[in-house]
Scaffold this motif. Sequence first.
Motif, mmCIF file in Angstrom:
data_model
loop_
_atom_site.group_PDB
_atom_site.id
_atom_site.type_symbol
_atom_site.label_atom_id
_atom_site.label_comp_id
_atom_site.label_asym_id
_atom_site.label_seq_id
_atom_site.Cartn_x
_atom_site.Cartn_y
_atom_site.Cartn_z
ATOM 1 N N VAL A 9 0.809 -1.353 0.029
ATOM 2 C CA VAL A 9 0.013 -0.160 -0.058
ATOM 3 C C VAL A 9 0.948 1.248 -0.021
ATOM 4 C CG1 VAL A 9 -1.548 1.198 1.421
ATOM 5 C CG2 VAL A 9 -2.005 -1.067 1.048
ATOM 6 N N LEU A 10 1.874 1.090 0.811
ATOM 7 C CA LEU A 10 2.806 2.334 0.884
ATOM 8 C C LEU A 10 3.317 2.669 -0.197
ATOM 9 C CD1 LEU A 10 3.858 4.563 2.841
ATOM 10 C CD2 LEU A 10 5.653 3.103 3.718
ATOM 11 N N GLU A 11 3.875 1.743 -1.078
ATOM 12 C CA GLU A 11 4.657 1.604 -2.333
ATOM 13 C C GLU A 11 3.738 2.502 -3.277
ATOM 14 O OE1 GLU A 11 6.541 -1.675 -4.288
ATOM 15 O OE2 GLU A 11 7.294 -1.998 -2.278
ATOM 16 N N THR A 12 2.493 1.963 -3.385
ATOM 17 C CA THR A 12 1.342 2.350 -4.258
ATOM 18 C C THR A 12 1.235 4.068 -4.001
ATOM 19 O OG1 THR A 12 0.285 0.574 -4.502
ATOM 20 C CG2 THR A 12 -0.913 2.081 -5.113
ATOM 21 N N ILE A 13 1.026 4.240 -2.639
ATOM 22 C CA ILE A 13 0.923 5.601 -2.249
ATOM 23 C C ILE A 13 2.114 6.558 -2.692
ATOM 24 C CG2 ILE A 13 1.128 7.334 -0.298
ATOM 25 C CD1 ILE A 13 -0.865 5.135 1.261
#
Length: 188
Positions: A9-13
């Motif tokens: 999720v953090l990578e996508t953000i």
Amino acid sequence: MNTVLGNIVLETIKDRRSVRKYQNQQIKDEELKMIIEAGIYAPTANNDQPWHFTVIQNQKLIEHMNEEAKKSMQTSDVSWMREMGKNEKLNIFFHSPTVIVVSGRKTAISPLVDCCAAIQNMLLAAESMDIGTCWIGLAKFFFANPKNIEKLNIPEGYQPYYAVSIGYKTSPNNKGPERNKNVVNYIK
Ligand SMILES: Cc1cc2nc3c(=O)[nH]c(=O)nc-3n(C[C@H](O)[C@H](O)[C@H](O)COP(=O)(O)O)c2cc1C
């Protein structure tokens, strides 16, 4: 602690960028549906869910919205905005094949904030499918004229706030602007 999923999720953000160049090819209906679904799962004050999404895939209308917005920009008090409005090369939606206008129910507690949460969810859902998006604040210049709002068939009592351009990217995301540091303090 599920840090594996958290990292995805953090990578996508962190990977999401404002995309300003799109392929002509339209995104798939299934992808569009997932993007909107992400929007409607955003948190809202009082669980109002005070939004309406106008999905525009009519290129003539998108071009008309661009022209009208630029005409309105030319009457701005701000000189650089007037200059932008005169720029023949500028397309405020970057020729994206899909534009979504996000409108809020005026009587809700905090429709603007709720709609912004929905928009961010949509941007992230799109990024997770490698689909490009850009949050278009300049669409406000189109909404400035009530006659323009009528062209969008928005339900009674709703106010359009922003648009989002959506389409397949033409190149991988760049690194994007550095984020300011030192914006957190901790009280334990
Ligand atoms: C409320 C809002 C309005 C924006 N309006 C525009 C716009 O009209 N045109 C544009 O190209 N980018 C617009 N952006 C995108 C920002 O320029 C962009 O998010 C910022 O430069 C950081 O880059 P990044 O999105 O790639 O991280 C807008 C962003 C927000 C949050």
